[in-house]
Design a protein around this motif. Structure first.
Motif, PDB file in Angstrom:
ATOM      1  N   TRP A 221       0.790  -1.254   0.204  1.00  0.00           N
ATOM      2  CA  TRP A 221       0.123   0.040   0.062  1.00  0.00           C
ATOM      3  C   TRP A 221       0.892   1.278   0.111  1.00  0.00           C
ATOM      4  O   TRP A 221       2.102   1.146   0.369  1.00  0.00           O
ATOM      5  CB  TRP A 221      -0.982   0.227   1.355  1.00  0.00           C
ATOM      6  N   GLU A 222       0.280   2.419  -0.341  1.00  0.00           N
ATOM      7  CA  GLU A 222       1.106   3.601  -0.240  1.00  0.00           C
ATOM      8  C   GLU A 222       0.298   4.430   0.887  1.00  0.00           C
ATOM      9  O   GLU A 222      -0.894   4.526   0.788  1.00  0.00           O
ATOM     10  CB  GLU A 222       1.116   4.511  -1.433  1.00  0.00           C
ATOM     11  N   ARG A 223       1.091   4.712   1.902  1.00  0.00           N
ATOM     12  CA  ARG A 223       0.387   5.482   3.180  1.00  0.00           C
ATOM     13  C   ARG A 223       1.525   6.467   3.718  1.00  0.00           C
ATOM     14  O   ARG A 223       2.764   6.266   3.809  1.00  0.00           O
ATOM     15  CB  ARG A 223       0.296   4.065   4.284  1.00  0.00           C
ATOM     16  N   ASP A 224       0.680   7.483   3.636  1.00  0.00           N
ATOM     17  CA  ASP A 224       1.459   8.892   4.006  1.00  0.00           C
ATOM     18  C   ASP A 224       2.611   9.044   3.379  1.00  0.00           C
ATOM     19  O   ASP A 224       3.944   9.323   3.889  1.00  0.00           O
ATOM     20  CB  ASP A 224       2.075   8.609   5.736  1.00  0.00           C
ATOM     21  N   GLY A 225       2.416   8.774   2.028  1.00  0.00           N
ATOM     22  CA  GLY A 225       3.459   9.357   0.868  1.00  0.00           C
ATOM     23  C   GLY A 225       4.469   8.086   0.766  1.00  0.00           C
ATOM     24  O   GLY A 225       5.462   8.569   0.075  1.00  0.00           O
ATOM     25  N   ARG A 226       4.283   6.993   1.476  1.00  0.00           N
ATOM     26  CA  ARG A 226       5.509   5.942   1.385  1.00  0.00           C
ATOM     27  C   ARG A 226       5.028   4.736   1.146  1.00  0.00           C
ATOM     28  O   ARG A 226       3.915   4.547   1.517  1.00  0.00           O
ATOM     29  CB  ARG A 226       6.317   5.895   2.607  1.00  0.00           C
TER      30      ARG A 226
END
Length: 347
Positions: A221-226
């Motif tokens: 997943w992509e979470r908080d830009g990472r």
């Protein structure tokens, strides 16, 4: 419904999944390469690496060792991938990439105890005879790389997993399409861990980073830009309606709803059913509780009026895991265990 031969990948029709044990001929198939041809006269299981006493075992050697039989549900990690709203790569399975069989073989710990494990070992690598060309993230000059199907388990996980080195399925010799002459079965884990056509077990010092371990079969997943990545391991809790079939036409009156539920984390605690958006009602769990096999369930409720109604079922396991209303989207489309909805027409 997915079914094609190159490589062999076939779902099981839901109508054939109502029993505690799936007939071998109906058991779903998930492969990444062509099925290898192995001659029993020359086949050996080799155990090497960080061990005190390397071994080379024939099937006869294994069959003389202590054996166990377990009922285990295997589910492809991509089962239900077609349920995601946003398309992901991979086979667009509906819900038929799951089946249950009775597996017989040698407990993995029995073999590990015979070879003796060196202190430096941290993982166990399982290598199948199947292999071929795969896309390479940084293509070499020839464009693609070759690999065998390989997966590893952490040493402590492997010891506690009740894994079996299996040579029989539903009381008969293991069929070629399901890993003959020997495959690994890791109860409770998604099917990718249960390596087929097993030829080598290697005790290794470092974490394995093969293609089917770190490039595929990871949640991403992509979470908080990472980018966040987690390995695909234990099968998520799930229930499935097997009767009535989707789009079936049924008479008004008492309707028997039947299905299956399973979880890799813990036995099933309850299954609940909702009709037409109504309240959740507890279904009756049937048969014997099996730690690693699915549980049959049923509920009979009155259905009045006419028209199309939606049937929904959700399962909760004894660890408190409950199916979500929507699948948790991830880039590679794994673990889509959201609540199933079946539409039927009442006449």
């Amino acid at each position: 419904m997915i079914c094609h031969a190159d490589p062999l990948n076939c779902e099981t029709p839901l109508a054939r999944l109502g029993d505690e044990i799936t007939p071998t001929a109906d058991f779903y198939a998930r492969n990444h390469f062509q099925i290898p041809t192995l001659e029993l006269s020359t086949w050996r299981l080799r155990i090497s690496g960080q061990v005190e006493r390397p071994l080379s075992l024939s099937l006869e050697d294994l069959m003389r060792m202590r054996s166990e039989t377990k009922v285990v549900t295997l589910e492809c990690a991509g089962n239900g991938r077609s349920m995601f709203n946003a398309l992901t790569d991979g086979e667009q399975w509906t819900l038929g990439a799951v089946s249950t069989a009775e597996w017989t073989g040698v407990p993995l710990v029995e073999v590990l105890d015979r070879v003796g494990i060196e202190p430096r070992a941290c993982e166990i690598l399982f290598r199948g005879a199947d292999g071929g060309r795969i896309p390479h993230p940084d293509p070499p000059p020839q464009g693609e790389g070759n690999t065998r199907f390989e997966r590893s388990l952490a040493l402590d996980v492997a010891r506690d997993s009740h894994a079996l080195l299996v040579y029989a399925m539903n009381g008969e010799p293991l069929p070629k399409r399901h890993g003959y002459p020997l495959r690994l079965i890791v109860p409770g884990w998604y099917g990718v861990a249960s390596v087929k056509w097993l030829t080598e077990i290697e005790l290794i010092e470092n974490a394995f980073a093969g293609y089917f371990q770190t490039d595929k079969y990871v949640y991403e997943w992509e979470r908080d830009g990472r980018v966040v990545r987690e390995p695909v391991t234990v099968a998520r809790v799930r229930s499935m309606i097997t009767e009535p079939a989707s789009d079936a036409e049924i008479p008004a009156g008492n309707l028997a709803i039947r299905g299956l539920a399973w979880s890799g984390a813990a036995p099933i605690a309850r299954v609940e059913v909702s009709i037409g958006g109504g309240p959740w009602r507890k279904a009756r769990l049937m048969g014997n509780q099996n730690r690693y096999g699915w549980r049959r369930w049923e509920l009979t409720l009155p259905v009045l009026g006419q028209g199309t109604i939606a049937l929904r079922a959700r399962a909760t396991d004894l660890a408190g895991n409950m199916q979500p209303a929507l699948p948790e989207w991830n880039r590679l489309g794994y673990g889509a265990n959201s609540i199933q909805e079946v539409a039927v027409r009442v006449r």
